[in-house]
Enzyme design. Structure first.
Site, PDB file in Angstrom:
ATOM      1  N   HIS A 123       0.824  -1.207   0.000  1.00 44.75           N
ATOM      2  CA  HIS A 123       0.000   0.000   0.000  1.00 44.75           C
ATOM      3  C   HIS A 123       0.861   1.261   0.000  1.00 44.75           C
ATOM      4  O   HIS A 123       1.911   1.313   0.653  1.00 44.75           O
ATOM      5  CB  HIS A 123      -0.863   0.063   1.263  1.00 44.75           C
ATOM      6  CG  HIS A 123      -2.044  -0.848   1.270  1.00 44.75           C
ATOM      7  ND1 HIS A 123      -1.935  -2.220   1.336  1.00 44.75           N
ATOM      8  CD2 HIS A 123      -3.374  -0.575   1.247  1.00 44.75           C
ATOM      9  CE1 HIS A 123      -3.149  -2.748   1.350  1.00 44.75           C
ATOM     10  NE2 HIS A 123      -4.043  -1.767   1.290  1.00 44.75           N
ATOM     11  N   ASN A 128       8.080  -3.927   3.204  1.00 42.78           N
ATOM     12  CA  ASN A 128       6.676  -3.622   3.440  1.00 42.78           C
ATOM     13  C   ASN A 128       6.235  -3.973   4.854  1.00 42.78           C
ATOM     14  O   ASN A 128       5.600  -3.157   5.543  1.00 42.78           O
ATOM     15  CB  ASN A 128       5.821  -4.389   2.421  1.00 42.78           C
ATOM     16  CG  ASN A 128       4.341  -4.154   2.588  1.00 42.78           C
ATOM     17  OD1 ASN A 128       3.893  -3.035   2.827  1.00 42.78           O
ATOM     18  ND2 ASN A 128       3.556  -5.215   2.470  1.00 42.78           N
ATOM     19  N   GLN A 152       9.439  26.504   2.216  1.00 43.44           N
ATOM     20  CA  GLN A 152       9.943  25.322   1.503  1.00 43.44           C
ATOM     21  C   GLN A 152      11.455  25.200   1.648  1.00 43.44           C
ATOM     22  O   GLN A 152      11.969  24.113   1.945  1.00 43.44           O
ATOM     23  CB  GLN A 152       9.585  25.418   0.016  1.00 43.44           C
ATOM     24  CG  GLN A 152       8.149  25.094  -0.312  1.00 43.44           C
ATOM     25  CD  GLN A 152       7.945  25.003  -1.812  1.00 43.44           C
ATOM     26  OE1 GLN A 152       8.464  24.099  -2.466  1.00 43.44           O
ATOM     27  NE2 GLN A 152       7.212  25.943  -2.370  1.00 43.44           N
ATOM     28  N   GLU A 169      12.793  21.877   3.456  1.00 44.19           N
ATOM     29  CA  GLU A 169      13.219  20.831   2.535  1.00 44.19           C
ATOM     30  C   GLU A 169      14.712  20.532   2.593  1.00 44.19           C
ATOM     31  O   GLU A 169      15.153  19.475   2.136  1.00 44.19           O
ATOM     32  CB  GLU A 169      12.814  21.216   1.111  1.00 44.19           C
ATOM     33  CG  GLU A 169      11.301  21.251   0.919  1.00 44.19           C
ATOM     34  CD  GLU A 169      10.892  21.632  -0.479  1.00 44.19           C
ATOM     35  OE1 GLU A 169      11.776  21.897  -1.311  1.00 44.19           O
ATOM     36  OE2 GLU A 169       9.673  21.655  -0.746  1.00 44.19           O
TER      37      GLU A 169
END
Length: 284
Positions: free
Chosen positions: A122, A153, A271, A275
């Site tokens: 997912h 996963n 940002q 970032e």
């Protein structure tokens, strides 16, 4: 005469009070569920145009995504995790093709990953959408899946997903963007570049960005240079470590690898500050 003036004065007060009350309690324009899932922006500039077949925008109430017809997977998926999305709905396990893909496109099926050595991994986790059966079921559409190495996963990524929900239970809300890039991973059957007769590309790297806020209103306006942002990139390999914290990186590094503009809805100043950092906060 005094009574007449008193009446006018009282009426004026009522009008003023009513106007102030309306302005104070008037709610901000609420977001649609689709807008909520893509609040931080559209990283790849995806559009809902069939000719944009490798960057096709699909906006669902439960999550938003950019889909690649040629890869047979999403490029990225974004969603919001808060108490409003968590409940008691059971895991549906109803893996299926996405009927919203354009006619004529190859549709990955529930059995497309069978025998490949890769999990149907997912992007938006089932456990992030437990408010209703419908919400949970939406996470099992194959457009929300990638071929993911089982250990990656079931251990590394599962631990990060659990941590995200722990944050929410502790009074936070989290905006998430997840994606994958490159070609070639190593699952339980060894390495592969594609599965499903070449219709599904096995990614080489899997990434995720979390933006963490205290529960509140006006989320986009509350994100500032002090907001916690966690970026993670892992190899799509069965030998990854279970501690996701060892794979932390910067949003800038993910942008450089993918060409995407993450957190694009934020101001340039915010940002740049968020970032460039590598998160060092707790991991459990």
């Amino acid at each position: 005469m005094l009574l007449k003036h008193s009446y006018r004065y009282l009426l004026l007060l009522i009008l003023i009070f009513s106007g102030c009350k309306d302005s104070e309690v008037a709610p901000q324009q609420s977001l649609t569920l689709e807008e909520e899932q893509s609040l931080l922006g559209n990283p790849s500039g995806a559009t809902a145009d069939e000719s944009n077949y490798n960057n096709f925008l699909m906006a669902k109430p439960q999550y938003a995504l950019s889909y690649s017809r040629d890869r047979g997977t999403s490029n990225w998926v974004s969603w919001h995790v808060s108490e409003d999305w968590l409940g008691t709905a059971d895991r549906q396990d109803d893996f299926r093709s996405d009927p919203e893909l354009p006619q004529g496109w190859y549709r990955v099926t529930a059995s497309s990953y069978r025998g490949s050595g890769f999990d149907r991994g997912h992007n938006t986790p089932s456990a992030d959408r437990t408010k209703s059966v419908e919400d949970n079921s939406a996470t099992f559409l194959m457009t929300n899946m990638i071929p993911q190495a089982p250990q990656n996963n079931q251990e590394t990524w599962a631990n990060l997903e659990d941590y995200t929900r722990d944050l929410v239970r502790d009074g936070m809300e989290v905006y998430v963007v997840m994606g994958s890039y490159g070609q070639g991973g190593t699952g339980s059957n060894g390495s592969a570049r594609t599965i499903d007769n070449g219709n599904v590309t096995v990614p080489n790297r899997i990434w995720k960005v979390l933006v963490v806020l205290p529960e509140g209103e006006g989320d986009l306006q509350r994100i500032n240079t002090g907001t916690r942002v966690t970026a993670v990139v892992t190899p799509n390999s069965n030998t990854v470590r279970s501690d996701w914290g060892t794979y932390r990186t910067s949003v800038d590094a993910i942008e450089q690898a993918t060409g995407y503009d993450l957190l694009s809805a934020l101001s340039t100043q915010v940002q740049q500050a968020l970032e460039s950092q590598v998160d060092t906060g707790p991991t459990q």
